[in-house]
Scaffold this motif. Sequence first.
Motif, PDB file in Angstrom:
ATOM      1  N   VAL A 153       0.866  -1.264  -0.034  1.00  8.29           N
ATOM      2  CA  VAL A 153      -0.273   0.079  -0.139  1.00  8.29           C
ATOM      3  C   VAL A 153       0.899   1.262   0.022  1.00  8.29           C
ATOM      4  O   VAL A 153       0.620   2.018  -0.635  1.00  8.29           O
ATOM      5  N   ALA A 154       1.953   1.075   0.948  1.00  2.00           N
ATOM      6  CA  ALA A 154       2.898   2.372   0.825  1.00  2.00           C
ATOM      7  C   ALA A 154       3.517   2.434  -0.494  1.00  2.00           C
ATOM      8  O   ALA A 154       3.755   3.782  -0.912  1.00  2.00           O
ATOM      9  N   ALA A 155       3.856   1.520  -1.063  1.00  2.00           N
ATOM     10  CA  ALA A 155       4.579   1.686  -2.610  1.00  2.00           C
ATOM     11  C   ALA A 155       3.710   2.016  -3.415  1.00  2.00           C
ATOM     12  O   ALA A 155       3.799   3.036  -4.343  1.00  2.00           O
ATOM     13  N   LEU A 156       2.291   1.642  -3.604  1.00  2.00           N
ATOM     14  CA  LEU A 156       1.362   2.195  -4.329  1.00  2.00           C
ATOM     15  C   LEU A 156       0.776   3.812  -4.135  1.00  2.00           C
ATOM     16  O   LEU A 156       0.751   4.288  -5.029  1.00  2.00           O
ATOM     17  N   LEU A 157       1.007   4.146  -3.095  1.00  2.00           N
ATOM     18  CA  LEU A 157       0.561   5.603  -2.600  1.00  2.00           C
ATOM     19  C   LEU A 157       1.868   6.346  -3.256  1.00  2.00           C
ATOM     20  O   LEU A 157       1.594   7.344  -3.837  1.00  2.00           O
ATOM     21  N   GLY A 158       3.112   5.902  -2.809  1.00  2.00           N
ATOM     22  CA  GLY A 158       4.168   6.579  -3.277  1.00  2.00           C
ATOM     23  C   GLY A 158       4.328   6.712  -5.072  1.00  2.00           C
ATOM     24  O   GLY A 158       4.477   7.799  -5.249  1.00  2.00           O
ATOM     25  N   ALA A 159       4.114   5.652  -5.401  1.00  2.00           N
ATOM     26  CA  ALA A 159       3.980   5.540  -7.166  1.00  2.00           C
ATOM     27  C   ALA A 159       2.911   6.365  -7.640  1.00  2.00           C
ATOM     28  O   ALA A 159       2.856   7.400  -8.513  1.00  2.00           O
ATOM     29  N   SER A 160       1.739   6.504  -7.019  1.00  2.00           N
ATOM     30  CA  SER A 160       0.714   7.392  -7.424  1.00  2.00           C
ATOM     31  C   SER A 160       1.006   9.015  -7.286  1.00  2.00           C
ATOM     32  O   SER A 160       0.616   9.737  -8.038  1.00  2.00           O
ATOM     33  N   LEU A 161       1.451   9.170  -6.331  1.00  2.00           N
ATOM     34  CA  LEU A 161       1.995  10.405  -5.728  1.00  2.00           C
ATOM     35  C   LEU A 161       3.000  11.119  -6.860  1.00  2.00           C
ATOM     36  O   LEU A 161       2.998  12.131  -7.341  1.00  2.00           O
ATOM     37  N   LEU A 162       3.914  10.258  -7.281  1.00  2.00           N
ATOM     38  CA  LEU A 162       5.040  10.628  -8.046  1.00  2.00           C
ATOM     39  C   LEU A 162       4.436  10.829  -9.400  1.00  2.00           C
ATOM     40  O   LEU A 162       4.768  11.946 -10.262  1.00  2.00           O
ATOM     41  N   TRP A 163       3.613   9.830  -9.948  1.00  2.00           N
ATOM     42  CA  TRP A 163       2.967   9.956 -11.302  1.00  2.00           C
ATOM     43  C   TRP A 163       2.060  11.088 -11.558  1.00  2.00           C
ATOM     44  O   TRP A 163       1.990  11.811 -12.493  1.00  2.00           O
ATOM     45  N   LEU A 164       1.379  11.276 -10.277  1.00  2.00           N
ATOM     46  CA  LEU A 164       0.354  12.411 -10.573  1.00  2.00           C
ATOM     47  C   LEU A 164       1.133  13.693 -10.417  1.00  2.00           C
ATOM     48  O   LEU A 164       0.686  14.502 -11.109  1.00  2.00           O
ATOM     49  N   SER A 165       2.118  13.832  -9.791  1.00  2.00           N
ATOM     50  CA  SER A 165       3.111  15.174  -9.571  1.00  2.00           C
ATOM     51  C   SER A 165       3.462  15.411 -11.028  1.00  2.00           C
ATOM     52  O   SER A 165       3.859  16.903 -11.149  1.00  2.00           O
ATOM     53  N   GLY A 166       4.237  14.611 -11.440  1.00  2.00           N
ATOM     54  CA  GLY A 166       5.170  14.854 -12.773  1.00  2.00           C
ATOM     55  C   GLY A 166       4.882  14.112 -13.783  1.00  2.00           C
ATOM     56  O   GLY A 166       5.815  14.402 -14.905  1.00  2.00           O
ATOM     57  N   GLY A 167       4.179  13.066 -13.725  1.00  2.00           N
ATOM     58  CA  GLY A 167       3.703  12.265 -15.065  1.00  2.00           C
ATOM     59  C   GLY A 167       4.946  11.402 -15.493  1.00  2.00           C
ATOM     60  O   GLY A 167       5.861  11.209 -14.785  1.00  2.00           O
ATOM     61  N   SER A 168       5.090  11.116 -16.888  1.00  2.00           N
ATOM     62  CA  SER A 168       6.116  10.281 -17.133  1.00  2.00           C
ATOM     63  C   SER A 168       7.290  10.924 -17.288  1.00  2.00           C
ATOM     64  O   SER A 168       8.431   9.901 -17.143  1.00  2.00           O
ATOM     65  N   GLY A 169       7.730  12.158 -17.303  1.00  2.00           N
ATOM     66  CA  GLY A 169       8.849  12.574 -17.242  1.00  2.00           C
ATOM     67  C   GLY A 169       9.610  12.559 -15.702  1.00  2.00           C
ATOM     68  O   GLY A 169      10.891  12.280 -15.781  1.00  2.00           O
ATOM     69  N   LEU A 170       8.901  12.599 -14.819  1.00  2.00           N
ATOM     70  CA  LEU A 170       9.275  12.469 -13.859  1.00  2.00           C
ATOM     71  C   LEU A 170       9.607  10.897 -13.115  1.00  2.00           C
ATOM     72  O   LEU A 170      10.598  10.536 -12.540  1.00  2.00           O
ATOM     73  N   VAL A 171       8.948  10.269 -13.748  1.00  2.00           N
ATOM     74  CA  VAL A 171       9.015   8.782 -13.502  1.00  2.00           C
ATOM     75  C   VAL A 171      10.447   8.415 -14.309  1.00  2.00           C
ATOM     76  O   VAL A 171      11.204   7.509 -13.881  1.00  2.00           O
ATOM     77  N   GLN A 172      10.580   8.740 -15.323  1.00  2.00           N
ATOM     78  CA  GLN A 172      11.736   8.613 -16.295  1.00  2.00           C
ATOM     79  C   GLN A 172      13.058   8.832 -15.401  1.00  2.00           C
ATOM     80  O   GLN A 172      13.789   8.199 -15.372  1.00  2.00           O
ATOM     81  N   SER A 173      12.821   9.911 -14.755  1.00  2.00           N
ATOM     82  CA  SER A 173      13.896  10.820 -14.173  1.00  2.00           C
ATOM     83  C   SER A 173      14.139   9.845 -12.891  1.00  2.00           C
ATOM     84  O   SER A 173      15.256   9.588 -12.401  1.00  2.00           O
ATOM     85  N   LEU A 174      13.376   9.533 -12.032  1.00  2.00           N
ATOM     86  CA  LEU A 174      13.227   8.634 -11.009  1.00  2.00           C
ATOM     87  C   LEU A 174      13.976   7.117 -11.393  1.00  2.00           C
ATOM     88  O   LEU A 174      15.070   6.703 -10.769  1.00  2.00           O
TER      89      LEU A 174
END
Length: 761
Positions: A588-609
């Motif tokens: 659940v914690a991992a899902l929340l973290g991924a949701s917040l990251l994707w919501l905040s910056g989209g694919s660009g932020l995910v790629q950078s991560l």
Amino acid sequence: MLWFLLQLQAELEKIFEMAVKGADDEKIAAATILCGASLIRGWNIQEHTVNFITRLLSPPVPTDYSGKDSHLIGYAPMLNVLLVGIAPVDCVQIFSLHGMVPQLAASSMTICEVFGSCAPNISWTLTTGEDISVHAVFSNAFALLLKLWRFNHPPIEYRVGDVPPVGCQLTPEYLLLVRNSHLVSSGNMLKDPNRRRLATVASFSSPNPIFVDSFPKLRVWYRQHLACIASTLCGLVNGTLVCQTVDVLLNMMFKKISGGSQSLISITSGSSSSSGTGSEDTSLRPKLPAWDILEAVPFVVDAALTACAHGRLSPRELCTGLKDLADFLPASLATIVSYFSAEVTRGVWKPVFMNGTDWPSPDANLSNVEEQIKKILAATGVDVPSLAAGGSSPAILPLPLAAFVSLTITYKLDKASQRFLNLAGPALESLAAGCPWPCMPIVASLWTQKAKRWSDFLVFSASRTVFLNNNHAVIQLLKSCFNATLGLNSSSISSNGGIGALLGHGFGSHFYGGISPVAPGILYLRVYRSIRDIMFLREEIVSLLMQSISDIARSELPRQRLNKLKIPKNGKKFGNVSLAATMTRVKVAALLGASLLWLSGGSGLVQSLIKETLPSWFLSVNSSNQEGDKGDLVPMLKGYALAYFAVLCGAFASGVDSLSMASKRRPKIIGRHVEFIASVLDGKISLGCDPSTWHAYVSGFVSLMVGCTPTWVYEVDAELLKRLSKGLRQWHEQDLALALLSIGGVGTMGSAAELIMEASS
């Protein structure tokens, strides 16, 4: 029931035919019916109603039409009824749900181009006795277009950076490109009934692609709008048509204070001054096409604001003149909004005192707004800066913002003004939120005095601005999201954890006897679009995820066993402690973290991560070696959490298959990450994290790819998969290594066969 729906659909088709071929009164009546209950409440026939309305906004050319002007002129009364009928925000949302926004935007652009190019010497009288002009039809179409485009985001969203904010690419060009894509007639797409429906509606207006260049007048205004955002106004040449239009508009706006002599306002270019010699000339409103007026509006507003800044025009006179301009051409309010938004962000205008004499004062309820903001943010632990109004620290606003809020306050809260307040309202909120604290609370206080029923919304909007210029407050809010979802604190709003604690169960003064703390998830949903620096969120979300895993372990497991327990594969209990339950909370914690990251910056932020943040985290000496985390369990939980987090982020950004456009960039991103993992396993790279964390991460990441995203594995280079498989075998993970090779494609089949033979020998 089916028979009844078919009957309703047949009746709607008759109404549509009446709107196309009937007399003028019949067209107006049919348009009114379509925009009524069948659109708003008729959910079972809503799709057909939306299709018919969209098609009516691009009516066909009558067979007997032979005029030189556009045939749309003859449909003006019906078009105006449709534009007014679908103007409410709720109706726009209905069109959005049915995928009609691109086509609706294209139709609106066509109407704007035609009616905005006509001189206002044509009018129509409806059966109700109401007169509508060319300017009225244009303004209603222009207002609808801008709602679809949502141009009124603050200029901060046009910033240059590595990762643009999600949603800021919604431009007229993009809407037309989406509309044009509906015309694509490939076989696979036509198998989809929804694609067929969209293609039919799009081809009804025009079977050919449409681009912004198809609308010359709109294109000129749009370029001017972008130029206004990018830099200060320039290019006004004395003697040109635009300069003459500026003079006429200034005289119209401020004729009462000029008294028939030279105007108090000079044009900003310095090349000319606005002058008027007779009340008869200045009292006449210019008979100019709407596009010509819009082109001059930025220079008009700039001249008026400059005159106010130098004391040649009082604040009351400024607002009255701007209101006269907006009443003359309601569409000009959009350009006024654009100009004010750009000028506030430049920071070149001196602030003004909201003292109640020159400008309206917020002091009557500013302290009440402050108390309500503190209540709303009570669950986050964020400190609310003092508003400190009154006495030696009066409330101040930048001059453009003060003028903007004063202008909006002059509007009546009636149905006629609502269409244009719906334009100005979101822009005012975004603009005030982007200014230094406490600009938004001051604006909220001023508007609350005018419309008390909007108090909850205004105070809530003001409360979110606490986070916009304070990264520490954003981090605290994110921490509250983790704590609330995982139930890691004893706050009354989040003691049980779960989605209910994250998003809450409502907000407003009518809940729980008054304003109450707002769930952190709702706050973040209102904040994330306006965060200026989103890149720092990568490290912070990873850090908060790791801290949450430590907190979960401490709350679930006896402290004295932290250094003794290892995670069993069968999820059995150690005493009264279930590691399966612990792993559920980790996921659940991992899902929340991924949701917040994707919501905040989209694919660009995910790629950078994936490319930068995660490798850096593993290479550095991080908090995995803190006191209390020295055993095997907590570091392993952190590794599994990061594995779930990374895979979920990748799935959100690029999907799990190869159907989406985003998946085209995935092989390079995932391949680079697998290359990093394989290099570590080969001994080419040394890590700084706990070995247990790394082991758990690699095992979890590969297991999730094999079990949940096999397409990712197939896209990775075969040699990388072989290297990764070799490293897994060194950890005695033969089954996982074999599973990895078995779905790696033709290039790994030989290695998979060799591994099977080794296992059987």
